[in-house]
Design an enzyme around this catalytic site. Structure first.
Site, PDB file in Angstrom:
ATOM      1  CB  THR A 159      57.972  94.934  33.608  1.00  0.00           C
ATOM      2  OG1 THR A 159      58.126  93.668  34.591  1.00  0.00           O
ATOM      3  CG2 THR A 159      58.706  94.574  32.576  1.00  0.00           C
ATOM      4  CE  LYS A 185      61.404  92.830  34.953  1.00  0.00           C
ATOM      5  NZ  LYS A 185      60.213  91.799  34.336  1.00  0.00           N
ATOM      6  CB  THR A 199      67.469  83.045  36.562  1.00  0.00           C
ATOM      7  OG1 THR A 199      67.720  81.875  37.412  1.00  0.00           O
ATOM      8  CG2 THR A 199      67.256  84.217  37.337  1.00  0.00           C
ATOM      9  CD  GLU A 281      53.222  90.464  38.792  1.00  0.00           C
ATOM     10  OE1 GLU A 281      53.654  90.978  37.751  1.00  0.00           O
ATOM     11  OE2 GLU A 281      52.522  89.696  38.717  1.00  0.00           O
ATOM     12  CG  ASN A 404      49.491  88.642  36.977  1.00  0.00           C
ATOM     13  OD1 ASN A 404      50.297  89.097  36.478  1.00  0.00           O
ATOM     14  ND2 ASN A 404      49.749  88.584  38.304  1.00  0.00           N
ATOM     15  CB  THR A 409      49.211  93.004  32.729  1.00  0.00           C
ATOM     16  OG1 THR A 409      48.828  91.764  32.309  1.00  0.00           O
ATOM     17  CG2 THR A 409      48.466  93.551  33.447  1.00  0.00           C
TER      18      THR A 409
END
Lengths: 409, 409
Positions: A159, A185, A199, A281, A404, A409
């Protein structure tokens, strides 16, 4: 044993046998990039899974858990969509997930409960199941047991990640070679809470022959020292999933005690975990915390998590600021048993705190220079016991906020 | 009863009697701005204090606590320096604090244990006590019971705050008027953990006559619904302190059950708490969380804190992004008992989530517009009980990161 971190393609001949992979564009990602990854096992593969500890769980978490129970830990098809988390979507979300699973089962000649679904993306938006169902014929056309398709699988699950995360290993078992390869990911909402179910999106494939119960033990042990030891932002997702599949295609049987296989699996999970942190990020610094001298490993972990979740610590890291007092403050409110005057702290090789106070010859400029490295180590010795842990985390940057805060988003 | 929020000067005749105030530049702030605030009670005032719950406590926390015990809850002098936290400074930090207290006691004719010290600023740097001691004669010259000096006291305790925080009230007790006035500082590392000993720098003065034990009850009750209900960054400081002093100069006796006095004190504390949030580092949005329908008030507080500490929620707020899925995710990992399908969420008057899913007619643009307000309310009904709480917090902005990544704040 040979373990390597891979950015994209696996080397030839390192792909676990018994699986085929494909990834297509179903149309969930606004970018139009591939967003539907599928893996198909030639025969029902042994499966072990761990799911998020969040009490708000996405529909595929509920469905995947139920399917594994019904199948007795066997999986034929893994179907992962990115671009929509199918979470907080109520009963229609459950129906959408089951619709995709049923269609995939028909397409690949499996039982419905042999399909393992995952979703990642925005929360609270209904999943357009019809787009995924419509993409299945193209998935079937593309399926192949090639490193190219494995890489495509790794890419389409992403993503906000900037790059795929892949790791693999070869393990000698008797006179045979067992292959393990994993993808992951995750770049935000990363703080897995690992109850025996937890997780982010991680899929590990092996062609070893392993019973589901043994596979469960192997997975739990590996996750505990890898995905359970990372945090980017302290947020625990509603969709976290780790799935380990064993096809048996190598013909080599492995149990939960096999030392080389255990080590290889832990290395792969640790590599994937660190790759996730590295691709966090807005991350500009990756920090390995080494906490030691705690009264228990659990207390050491409390300190690591308090530090890893402290905005003040993480912003100081963003500025390469050796403001170690913030480490002390976070240690103090971690809930771990401490005696402040016994705490010692090192930035790499440089000790900066002794007996809870600044070292007399504190070289601030040297500390500042060290913290300019992209990766570095901070060691904290609480000085009161034998408990310890390693933990990987990141800084908190303006770029993280930009990513963010971007509507929507 | 009359309660007002004040940005700077109190109105004439609203300053509690029996106290004098002063603030000078001792030279701890690199900016050269006033950094040493002192309040002197004409007679030993009744005192109640609450300190940080952080296990790493600054030297003045230890010293202040000890002095209050030794004096039986009586204070003559409050000495607050900004620019240095005197924390993680070891034995020399304790000595520096005692040195300042002893000098202040001599200057103002008090006992050493009648001096209550506070420090705020950078952690881990030795406190230059000599600078504070050298400034005491100038403090003595300036001491006065005026609103100007009270404002100066409120200003000199600030660090990264952009403005002073002041609140006051007048309370009728019989045929007399009792005055209460409080000041606060705090703009980062704000998440008081209120064990019966906690918070940031807050000083509340009253001229009511109240015994220390009654004062303690009044302070704990007021703090529980004010400073215990705010968070900016989730970091709990090593130096948090709330001090309530009662001079008795009004001649009006008050006990812990006096309704008007209780209400006025709680209003002042709530006002100061909200002013702190409003002045949080880099804050562009102030959010009132109303959590209800939890199985207990404690569970409601868990949900509020999880939301208030979630970087993903806080960055979404920075972008006025109605990404309510992040609220669901934080609620899910809060540790509170929940049934996701019973959760309902409102942004102001607009319901956006019902039965754990998006409302059918979700108007995203309207939600986005509402979240552009500087102040707004988010209400979450868990739908399973009577537990509730109010909580105030902020967004997380690029500016917050800039402020705290600045080498070295």
């Amino acid at each position: 044993m040979q373990t390597m971190m891979q950015r994209s393609l696996l080397p030839e001949n390192s792909l676990p046998g018994g699986f085929r992979f494909a990834a297509v564009t179903a149309g969930l990602k606004p970018s139009g990039r591939p967003d539907f990854s599928v893996a198909v096992a030639d025969q029902p593969a042994s499966a072990a899974a761990m799911f998020t500890g969040n009490n708000v769980k996405a529909a595929p978490i509920h469905v995947g858990d139920r399917h594994l129970q019904r199948s007795g830990g066997r999986v034929r098809v893994v179907a992962v969509n990115a671009g929509n988390a199918n979470c907080a979507t109520g009963e229609i979300g459950m129906q959408a997930c089951e619709t995709v699973c049923a269609a995939a089962a028909r397409t690949f000649g499996a039982e419905g409960h042999e399909v393992f679904p995952s979703s990642t993306g925005i929360i609270g938006v209904p999943l357009p199941a019809e787009k995924l169902v419509a993409a299945l014929p193209e998935v079937e056309r593309q399926l192949a047991g090639t490193t190219e398709n494995f890489a495509a699988f790794a890419n389409a699950i992403l993503t906000t990640d900037t790059r795929p995360k892949v790791a693999h290993a070869l393990v000698s078992v008797g006179d045979r070679t067992v292959r393990i390869a994993g993808v992951a990911k995750g770049a935000g909402m990363i703080h897995p809470q690992l109850v025996p179910h937890a997780t982010m999106l991680v899929y590990v494939f092996t062609d070893a022959a392993i019973e589901p119960a043994e596979l469960n033990t192997l997975l739990h042990d590996a996750v505990e020292v890898s995905f359970n030891r990372i945090s980017i932002d302290g947020d625990t997702s509603t969709n976290d999933t780790v799935l380990l599949l064993a096809s048996g295609a190598s013909g080599a049987a492995v149990d939960a005690k096999h030392p080389a296989f255990r080590a290889a699996l832990q290395d792969i999970c640790t590599s994937l975990a660190k790759q996730i942190v590295d691709d966090g990020e807005g991350v500009t610094h990756v920090v390995e915390l080494q906490i030691e001298g705690a009264t228990s490993d659990a207390d050491a972990l409390k300190v690591a998590k308090a530090i890893a979740h402290s905005p003040l610590v993480k912003t100081a890291w963003a500025g390469s600021d050796p403001n170690w007092g913030r480490l002390m403050a976070a240690t103090g409110y971690s809930g771990a048993q401490i005696e402040p005057e016994r705490i010692a702290i090192w930035l790499g090789e440089q000790q900066i705190c002794i007996n809870g106070g600044r070292v007399p010859d504190f070289d601030k400029q040297r500390a500042h220079e060290y913290l300019k490295n992209r990766e570095y180590t901070i060691r904290i010795d609480l000085g009161i016991g034998q408990g310890k842990c390693r933990f990987w985390t990141t800084d908190l940057t303006e770029e993280y906020v930009r990513i963010n805060a971007d509507y929507s988003t």
